[in-house]
Design a protein around this motif. Structure first.
Motif, PDB file in Angstrom:
ATOM      1  N   TYR A  53       0.836  -1.195   0.000  1.00 25.57           N
ATOM      2  CA  TYR A  53       0.000   0.000   0.000  1.00 25.57           C
ATOM      3  C   TYR A  53       0.876   1.253   0.000  1.00 25.57           C
ATOM      4  N   GLY A  54       0.761   2.068  -1.023  1.00 28.67           N
ATOM      5  CA  GLY A  54       1.460   3.347  -1.069  1.00 28.67           C
ATOM      6  C   GLY A  54       2.860   3.333  -1.634  1.00 28.67           C
ATOM      7  N   SER A 126      -6.910  -6.613  13.444  1.00 32.57           N
ATOM      8  CA  SER A 126      -5.897  -7.668  13.485  1.00 32.57           C
ATOM      9  C   SER A 126      -6.496  -9.014  13.112  1.00 32.57           C
ATOM     10  N   MET A 127      -6.025  -9.608  12.044  1.00 30.85           N
ATOM     11  CA  MET A 127      -6.499 -10.927  11.652  1.00 30.85           C
ATOM     12  C   MET A 127      -6.193 -11.988  12.714  1.00 30.85           C
ATOM     13  N   PRO A 128      -4.967 -12.048  13.266  1.00 33.59           N
ATOM     14  CA  PRO A 128      -4.696 -13.061  14.296  1.00 33.59           C
ATOM     15  C   PRO A 128      -5.588 -12.895  15.521  1.00 33.59           C
ATOM     16  N   LEU A 129      -5.808 -11.656  15.965  1.00 37.82           N
ATOM     17  CA  LEU A 129      -6.641 -11.440  17.144  1.00 37.82           C
ATOM     18  C   LEU A 129      -8.096 -11.789  16.859  1.00 37.82           C
ATOM     19  N   ALA A 130      -8.596 -11.383  15.706  1.00 40.99           N
ATOM     20  CA  ALA A 130      -9.979 -11.703  15.349  1.00 40.99           C
ATOM     21  C   ALA A 130     -10.193 -13.216  15.323  1.00 40.99           C
ATOM     22  N   GLU A 147      -9.455  -4.709   2.678  1.00 41.02           N
ATOM     23  CA  GLU A 147      -8.574  -5.742   2.154  1.00 41.02           C
ATOM     24  C   GLU A 147      -7.591  -6.213   3.211  1.00 41.02           C
ATOM     25  N   LEU A 148      -7.128  -7.456   3.063  1.00 41.45           N
ATOM     26  CA  LEU A 148      -6.089  -7.980   3.927  1.00 41.45           C
ATOM     27  C   LEU A 148      -4.729  -7.506   3.443  1.00 41.45           C
ATOM     28  N   HIS A 149      -3.972  -6.858   4.313  1.00 49.16           N
ATOM     29  CA  HIS A 149      -2.596  -6.462   4.014  1.00 49.16           C
ATOM     30  C   HIS A 149      -1.696  -7.420   4.790  1.00 49.16           C
ATOM     31  N   ARG A 150      -1.047  -8.313   4.066  1.00 42.64           N
ATOM     32  CA  ARG A 150      -0.361  -9.436   4.696  1.00 42.64           C
ATOM     33  C   ARG A 150       0.878  -9.030   5.467  1.00 42.64           C
ATOM     34  N   GLU A 151       1.511  -7.927   5.094  1.00 42.77           N
ATOM     35  CA  GLU A 151       2.754  -7.557   5.772  1.00 42.77           C
ATOM     36  C   GLU A 151       2.512  -7.255   7.248  1.00 42.77           C
ATOM     37  N   PRO A 152       1.530  -6.385   7.602  1.00 40.30           N
ATOM     38  CA  PRO A 152       1.237  -6.202   9.027  1.00 40.30           C
ATOM     39  C   PRO A 152       0.095  -7.094   9.522  1.00 40.30           C
ATOM     40  N   HIS A 185       5.602   2.187   7.571  1.00 37.22           N
ATOM     41  CA  HIS A 185       4.591   1.845   6.577  1.00 37.22           C
ATOM     42  C   HIS A 185       3.484   2.899   6.600  1.00 37.22           C
ATOM     43  N   PRO A 186       3.205   3.581   5.495  1.00 35.14           N
ATOM     44  CA  PRO A 186       2.181   4.636   5.485  1.00 35.14           C
ATOM     45  C   PRO A 186       0.786   4.113   5.785  1.00 35.14           C
ATOM     46  N   LEU A 187       0.529   2.848   5.508  1.00 35.19           N
ATOM     47  CA  LEU A 187      -0.766   2.267   5.834  1.00 35.19           C
ATOM     48  C   LEU A 187      -1.020   2.350   7.330  1.00 35.19           C
ATOM     49  N   LEU A 188      -0.010   2.018   8.140  1.00 39.83           N
ATOM     50  CA  LEU A 188      -0.173   2.032   9.585  1.00 39.83           C
ATOM     51  C   LEU A 188      -0.329   3.446  10.122  1.00 39.83           C
ATOM     52  N   VAL A 189       0.296   4.409   9.459  1.00 35.46           N
ATOM     53  CA  VAL A 189       0.117   5.820   9.835  1.00 35.46           C
ATOM     54  C   VAL A 189      -1.330   6.236   9.585  1.00 35.46           C
TER      55      VAL A 189
END
Length: 259
Positions: A53-54, A126-130, A147-152, A185-189
């Protein structure tokens, strides 16, 4: 500059920084953003870098600090005692009936595990937490759309937090310094800003080791953070900095530090 020259330059940049935005590359290479995006597509197709992303990220996750772009499993295995202590303290801030947002990340995951069977409403990206709460939890669970962003390992997309409003937003960060919480990662920002706008109180869960990790972008400045929970490895210098910033400081004992 030829295509191959640009590709070589992009890969060189990724050796010193784990992520480069399309806009930054455009300025660095003095070409259009459209040209950069074609370069990113080509490097991704060749398996030399990863389109994210970005912009673009390094495949091997190597950085000057060796932190960013580790797999989720690798990050989860680092500073386990510290993360558990921080998560335990954070859980005491949640009351029955609360609505809370728990961001992605391994420390927040440990908090989410502690809240999974509480009488609360919990929103997470969070996919793991969900997955864990869906299987073993009893709290009311809302999962981010998009969408799922696999890196984070997070879900993100338009309207991914709204209209969920919470009493508290818990998040961590890649790093921290006098500017605030940091991410590469700009997505997390973008996610942090979106979710912060949906919560009455923002609580940062940050291991003291994060204060020696550099990152490109400010996720949230200290002026936006109400409380930080950190382990007793925090240096006196960083403790004073946080106190001067007016952030409520909760230090948990792990037997590892100065505080």
């Amino acid at each position: 500059m030829s295509d191959s020259d640009r590709h070589h330059r992009i890969l060189e940049l990724l050796r010193s920084s784990p992520f480069a935005s399309a806009r930054d590359l455009s300025e660095n290479l003095q070409v259009s953003v459209a040209t950069v995006r074609r370069d990113i597509d080509k490097l991704d197709e060749q398996g030399l870098a990863r389109k994210v992303y970005g912009g673009i990220s390094a495949i091997d996750g190597a950085t000057a600090h060796g932190v960013f772009a580790r797999t989720y499993a690798e990050r989860s295995a680092v500073d386990v005692t510290v993360k558990d202590a921080i998560a335990a303290e954070a859980a005491t801030m949640v009351q029955d009936g609360d609505a809370v947002i728990v961001h992605g990340g391994s420390t927040c995951f440990r908090l989410g595990e502690r809240l999974a069977r509480r009488n609360i409403r919990l929103f997470t990206n969070s996919m793991p937490l969900a997955a864990v709460i869906g299987e073993t939890g009893t709290c009311a669970l809302t999962i981010a759309g998009g969408e799922l962003h696999r890196e984070p390992l997070i879900l993100h997309g338009a309207g991914s937090a709204e209209p969920f409003f919470a009493s508290k937003f818990f998040l961590s960060a890649q790093g921290a310094d006098e500017r605030g919480l940091l991410e590469s990662h700009p997505l997390l920002v973008d996610v942090a800003a979106r979710y912060a706008a949906c919560a009455d109180r923002i609580v940062a869960l940050v291991a003291s080791s994060k204060f020696v990790v550099g990152a490109r972008q400010v996720s949230l400045p200290w002026s936006r953070i109400d409380t930080i929970i950190v382990d007793d490895g925090l240096s006196s210098e960083h403790r004073k900095m946080l106190e001067d910033m007016g952030v409520e400081l909760r230090i948990v004992a792990t037997g590892s530090g100065e505080a």
